[in-house]
Design a protein around this motif. Structure first.
Motif, short mmCIF file in Angstrom:
data_model
loop_
_atom_site.label_atom_id
_atom_site.label_comp_id
_atom_site.label_asym_id
_atom_site.label_seq_id
_atom_site.Cartn_x
_atom_site.Cartn_y
_atom_site.Cartn_z
N PHE A 1 4.61 -3.09 11.91
CA PHE A 1 5.57 -4.09 12.36
C PHE A 1 6.98 -3.54 12.31
CE2 PHE A 1 5.87 -4.99 7.78
CZ PHE A 1 7.22 -5.27 7.61
N SER A 2 7.84 -4.20 13.08
CA SER A 2 9.27 -3.92 13.06
C SER A 2 10.00 -5.23 12.84
CB SER A 2 9.72 -3.35 14.42
OG SER A 2 9.08 -2.12 14.70
N PHE A 3 11.17 -5.13 12.22
CA PHE A 3 12.02 -6.31 12.14
C PHE A 3 12.49 -6.64 13.55
CE2 PHE A 3 12.48 -5.05 7.66
CZ PHE A 3 12.29 -6.28 7.04
N ASN A 4 12.42 -7.90 13.90
CA ASN A 4 12.87 -8.38 15.19
C ASN A 4 14.13 -9.20 14.93
OD1 ASN A 4 12.92 -8.94 17.89
ND2 ASN A 4 11.23 -10.40 17.84
N TRP B 1 -4.56 -4.40 7.66
CA TRP B 1 -4.19 -3.31 8.57
C TRP B 1 -4.65 -1.97 7.99
CZ3 TRP B 1 -1.73 -2.46 13.28
CH2 TRP B 1 -1.36 -1.12 13.52
N CYS B 2 -4.35 -1.71 6.74
CA CYS B 2 -4.68 -0.43 6.12
C CYS B 2 -6.19 -0.22 6.07
CB CYS B 2 -4.06 -0.31 4.74
SG CYS B 2 -2.26 -0.17 4.77
N SER C 1 4.82 1.65 9.10
CA SER C 1 3.68 2.29 9.75
C SER C 1 2.66 2.78 8.74
CB SER C 1 4.15 3.51 10.55
OG SER C 1 5.15 3.18 11.47
N TYR C 2 1.44 2.84 9.20
CA TYR C 2 0.35 3.58 8.56
C TYR C 2 -0.70 3.79 9.65
CZ TYR C 2 -3.83 4.86 6.06
OH TYR C 2 -4.97 5.53 5.67
N ASP D 1 0.87 -1.18 0.00
CA ASP D 1 0.00 0.00 0.00
C ASP D 1 0.90 1.22 0.00
OD1 ASP D 1 -1.61 2.28 1.26
OD2 ASP D 1 -3.15 0.73 1.04
N PRO D 2 0.67 2.19 -0.87
CA PRO D 2 1.56 3.35 -0.96
C PRO D 2 1.58 4.21 0.30
CG PRO D 2 -0.36 3.66 -2.36
CD PRO D 2 -0.42 2.25 -1.86
N ARG D 3 0.62 4.02 1.19
CA ARG D 3 0.58 4.81 2.42
C ARG D 3 1.47 4.25 3.52
NH1 ARG D 3 -5.75 4.45 2.88
NH2 ARG D 3 -5.10 2.33 2.40
N ILE D 4 1.96 3.04 3.34
CA ILE D 4 2.86 2.44 4.34
C ILE D 4 4.22 3.11 4.22
CG2 ILE D 4 4.07 0.33 5.04
CD1 ILE D 4 1.58 -1.24 4.14
#
Length: 97
Positions: free
Chosen positions: A33-36, A91-92, A27-28, A12-15
């Protein structure tokens, strides 16, 4: 990791991507999420993954909030790319409400 990054940004271009907690975070309308960091696989920490609408079998965890998604290697990322994209699109849609 690079393929996961590309999939996230293409979903999604908003991410957006930034560095938080010393790791790439996507993020959006909130942190997705983050890489863990892990030496043996690519692990993604979905900060509020339990709340993402829908049935997403690749999101693992039992807690009330966070979920993780893990990929053993590049082939698995390719095989499950649709699953990751579906989570990000869910999510979006959720955050658009």
């Amino acid at each position: 990791m690079q393929l996961v990054r590309n999939l996230a940004l293409d979903a999604d271009p908003r991410i957006t991507e930034s560095i938080k907690w010393s790791t790439p975070t996507f993020s959006y309308n909130g942190n997705i999420f983050s890489f863990n960091p892990s030496k043996n696989f690519v692990s993604l920490l979905f900060h509020t993954g339990a709340k993402i609408p829908g049935d997403h079998v690749g999101l693992e965890g039992e807690g009330e909030t966070a979920r993780v998604m893990r990929f053993a290697d590049l082939a698995e990322v390719r095989d499950r790319s649709g699953e990751l994209t579906a989570v990000l699109m869910a999510w979006c849609r959720w955050k658009d409400q």
